[in-house]
Design a protein around this motif. Structure first.
Motif, mmCIF file in Angstrom:
data_model
loop_
_atom_site.group_PDB
_atom_site.id
_atom_site.type_symbol
_atom_site.label_atom_id
_atom_site.label_comp_id
_atom_site.label_asym_id
_atom_site.label_seq_id
_atom_site.Cartn_x
_atom_site.Cartn_y
_atom_site.Cartn_z
ATOM 1 N N GLY A 204 8.220 2.379 -4.047
ATOM 2 C CA GLY A 204 8.780 2.343 -2.698
ATOM 3 C C GLY A 204 7.769 1.833 -1.688
ATOM 4 N N LEU A 205 6.513 2.247 -1.861
ATOM 5 C CA LEU A 205 5.451 1.780 -0.972
ATOM 6 C C LEU A 205 5.291 0.261 -1.095
ATOM 7 C CD1 LEU A 205 3.127 2.578 0.977
ATOM 8 C CD2 LEU A 205 1.645 2.689 -1.027
ATOM 9 N N ALA A 206 5.313 -0.220 -2.350
ATOM 10 C CA ALA A 206 5.199 -1.664 -2.563
ATOM 11 C C ALA A 206 6.329 -2.396 -1.837
ATOM 12 C CB ALA A 206 5.227 -1.978 -4.061
ATOM 13 N N GLY A 207 7.533 -1.836 -1.917
ATOM 14 C CA GLY A 207 8.673 -2.457 -1.236
ATOM 15 C C GLY A 207 8.482 -2.471 0.266
ATOM 16 N N ALA A 208 8.019 -1.350 0.808
ATOM 17 C CA ALA A 208 7.820 -1.259 2.258
ATOM 18 C C ALA A 208 6.747 -2.226 2.730
ATOM 19 C CB ALA A 208 7.453 0.167 2.639
ATOM 20 N N VAL A 209 5.706 -2.392 1.891
ATOM 21 C CA VAL A 209 4.605 -3.269 2.268
ATOM 22 C C VAL A 209 5.003 -4.739 2.123
ATOM 23 C CG1 VAL A 209 2.333 -4.035 1.502
ATOM 24 C CG2 VAL A 209 2.790 -1.612 1.790
#
Lengths: 289, 391
Positions: A204-209
């Motif tokens: 999810g963090l990768a997606g947000a970034v």
């Protein structure tokens, strides 16, 4: 075309930036696999979900709200996924797991389309990371430097947790021999659950970034899945070292391939993958010696 | 007694049904409602519906619509096309977003003699070597929207251009159309790169190449998600100031431009339609489309709108079955939101003006400022050999 040193430095940073993005994705997938022997092909969909959550949250409370809450929301989705589906699939063999999680990709694709529509969404880069930094004679977008820094920070944090803490030792024991770890009194099932949720959160963090850099579209998860799988196969399943090595190899081959041999750029990485599988079938840094 | 009534009923309906069926023209809409081009399919369908509401009464006949989802998969689309032709027995088909889908259904459509109004797919061959008297294109061809831009950019004093596009047929044809006319005008191509289609997340490596090439400007074709990523990344590297970005107008389509945000400001592109065109037909179209969807129409919406209008114009001539509709569609011409449109009977491709526009900031978001209208030109025949219009 004459290329100076600055050009190559710029490309090295591009490669590093792509590597770090892939690292965030592959670390979750690879540790989940190493620990649980579970292939979660829907990992890419969680990345897309992260981007969508971030886009929605950013529209309400700005970029940072998306950045901090989207991983939590995706980890929450991971909890649902784990208790609803994956727990039951734990002992059903790799083929059934692959089929179920493959089907999940398309189910989640339609879920995102249902809630967020077909049109691409976007997130603005926050003001503090907008613009470019000048150093050593080159100019580079601040946001890309932020991704590189974030990737390295997550890598360092995970390295410390896995190598120096008790829970890290338990995870390593679980990856190495889960039956023995269970005999020694480690609650492997609970460990699995925690690792799974953290892995989902990192996706999810990768997606947000990635969202401000790319476009947020329903199929973004499918597009990132193959690179992520290549990374963990090259790096070796289940290890942190493998994930970072695989990511760096992928990022640099992809970027410098595009510069030096553009005609072959899309084939190079697959050729490398084949070479690694022939020479070191377990990958560069497999978790189990 | 009961049997007699039933028989009478049966007789009555068997008499009534064909009579009713003769009144309405049965239209098969073949569009992607799922998959990567679902947004385009929905826009085209909405445009189609708006035109039927606005002009349907002029046709002198009704239209029955059967919609099928191609899923942007050629084999699926072929199955659906066969269903529409054989089972639903449609009189005419409209739609097709992807060129690969058009390629897959082309022979079936041609063989069955069912007229097909293409509402997007732009590959040059469809109205070139594989043209068909039954396939009429109301959208654009890849070369058509880019060719006029070569001369125009040269006229603006741009001499060296670096080009970028995804590595697939449309990317190569779009850039090919531009390069052909730009070099013919005396321009020079400083470098060219085709990026792996839908596999490129990071355009950074290519952008650094473009910067190092010594070009005056960059000309690109990207669409959809890739267009958004590209425009944002181009801006984040700060290239726009020294190396202005030009391209095929799909790059900053109204459908995607809001996701691109300020990064799209100042990008100059060419397309056959933008919602800000200043003419009465467009004003009516924009108002009706906005009332229906709450959005501004995109170029895809206008394809659907004009496809339905072409069908209505054809029906006005009295054409009613497959053969007569196909003949009538080849001779359609009318004034639409895009200006004066006509079909070139030599290739069955649309002839239309192309507009150069700049994406500029305005109240409530980005809008399109039209810089120039480049005159309509029929595509070269490109190996298309067809029987001339017969009636």
């Amino acid at each position: 075309m004459a290329h100076d040193l600055g050009f190559w430095m710029l490309q090295a940073l591009n490669a590093l930036q792509l590597s770090m993005l892939l690292f965030l994705l592959s670390i979750g997938l690879t540790v989940i696999f190493g620990l649980m022997h579970f292939v979660n092909l829907a990992h890419g969909s969680l990345y897309a979900l992260g981007a969508y959550f971030a886009a929605s949250l950013a529209a309400i409370g700005g970029y940072w709200m998306g950045f901090f809450l989207a991983p939590v929301a995706v980890a929450g989705a991971g909890v649902l996924l784990y208790s609803g589906l994956i727990k039951r699939m734990r002992n059903s063999g790799p083929m059934a797991q692959v089929l179920v999680t493959f089907g999940l990709i398309f189910a989640l694709l339609d879920v995102t389309r249902f809630f967020w529509g077909d049109l691409a969404l976007a997130i603005e880069i926050p003001a503090i990371l907008d613009g470019r930094l000048t150093f050593l004679g080159i100019e580079y977008p601040a946001y890309r430097l932020f991704i590189i820094a974030l990737g390295l920070a997550i890598f360092a944090a995970l390295a410390v947790v896995l190598d120096r803490t008790q829970i890290g030792a338990m995870i390593r024991a679980g990856v190495d021999n889960d039956a023995m770890a269970a005999c020694l009194g480690i609650n492997v099932e609970r460990l699995f659950f925690i690792v799974f949720c953290v892995g989902c959160g990192l996706a999810g963090l990768a997606g947000a970034v990635a969202a401000p850099l790319l476009s947020v579209t329903p199929d973004m998860g499918l597009q990132i899945l193959i690179p992520t799988l290549i990374v963990i196969v090259i790096g070796g399943l289940g290890s942190l070292k493998g994930a970072i090595a695989g990511s760096l190899v992928y990022g640099f081959v992809q970027t410098f391939g595009a510069v030096l041999a553009p005609q072959a750029a899309s084939v190079l990485i697959y050729a490398l993958l084949a070479a690694v599988l022939v020479i070191k079938p377990a990958g560069l840094f497999p978790a189990k010696g | 007694m009961k049997r007699a009534i039933l028989a009478a009923l049966g007789l009555a309906t068997s008499l009534a049904v064909p009579a009713a069926a003769e009144e309405n023209i049965k239209v098969g809409l073949l569009l992607p409602f799922s998959g990567v081009y679902a947004a385009l399919g929905n826009d085209i369908e909405a445009g189609f519906a708006v035109a039927l509401e606005q002009f349907g009464s002029e046709a002198g006949t009704g239209f029955d619509i059967v919609r099928e989802d191609t899923e942007v998969k050629p084999p699926v689309a072929l199955g659906k096309a066969k269903k529409l032709i054989l089972q639903d027995k449609v009189d005419v088909m409209a739609g097709i977003v992807s060129s690969s889908v058009l390629g897959a259904v082309r022979d079936t459509v041609h063989g069955a003699g069912v007229p097909l109004i293409v509402a997007n797919a732009g590959n040059d061959e469809a109205t070139g070597t594989s043209c068909s008297p039954y396939i009429t294109r109301m959208s654009f061809s890849n070369g058509q929207v880019n060719r006029p831009m070569g001369q125009w950019m040269h006229d603006q004093g741009i001499r060296k251009v670096y080009t970028l596009a995804p590595d697939y047929a449309a990317g190569r044809q779009m850039i090919g159309g531009f390069v052909e006319s730009f070099t013919a005008a005396g321009g020079e191509i400083a470098g060219q790169e085709f990026t792996p289609f839908q596999k490129t997340q990071d355009f950074g490596p290519y952008l650094a190449q473009a910067k190092a090439s010594g070009a005056d400007a960059v000309y690109v074709f990207y669409a959809g998600g890739e267009a958004i990523s590209f425009v944002k990344q181009y801006d984040s590297f700060g290239l726009k100031a020294d190396l202005p970005l030009y391209g095929s107008g799909f790059l900053t389509s109204p459908l995607y431009v809001n996701a691109e945000g300020p990064a799209a400001e100042g990008v100059i592109t060419a397309l056959h339609y933008v919602p800000t065109l200043d003419n009465a037909a467009n004003a009516a179209f924009v108002a009706a489309f906005q009332a229906k969807t709450g959005r501004l129409p995109s170029e895809f919406a206008v394809h659907g709108y004009d496809a339905a209008r072409a069908l209505i114009e054809a029906a006005k001539t009295g054409a009613h079955d497959r053969a007569s509709l196909a003949e009538a569609l080849r001779q359609v011409s009318f004034d639409g939101p895009r200006g004066k449109l006509s079909i070139d009977p030599a290739t069955n491709n649309i002839v239309q003006p192309v507009y150069v526009y700049e994406t500029v900031a305005a109240e409530g978001g980005l809008t399109q400022k039209v810089l120039a209208e480049l005159p309509a030109e029929a595509d070269p025949a490109n190996g298309c050999e067809m029987a001339p219009v017969s009636n």
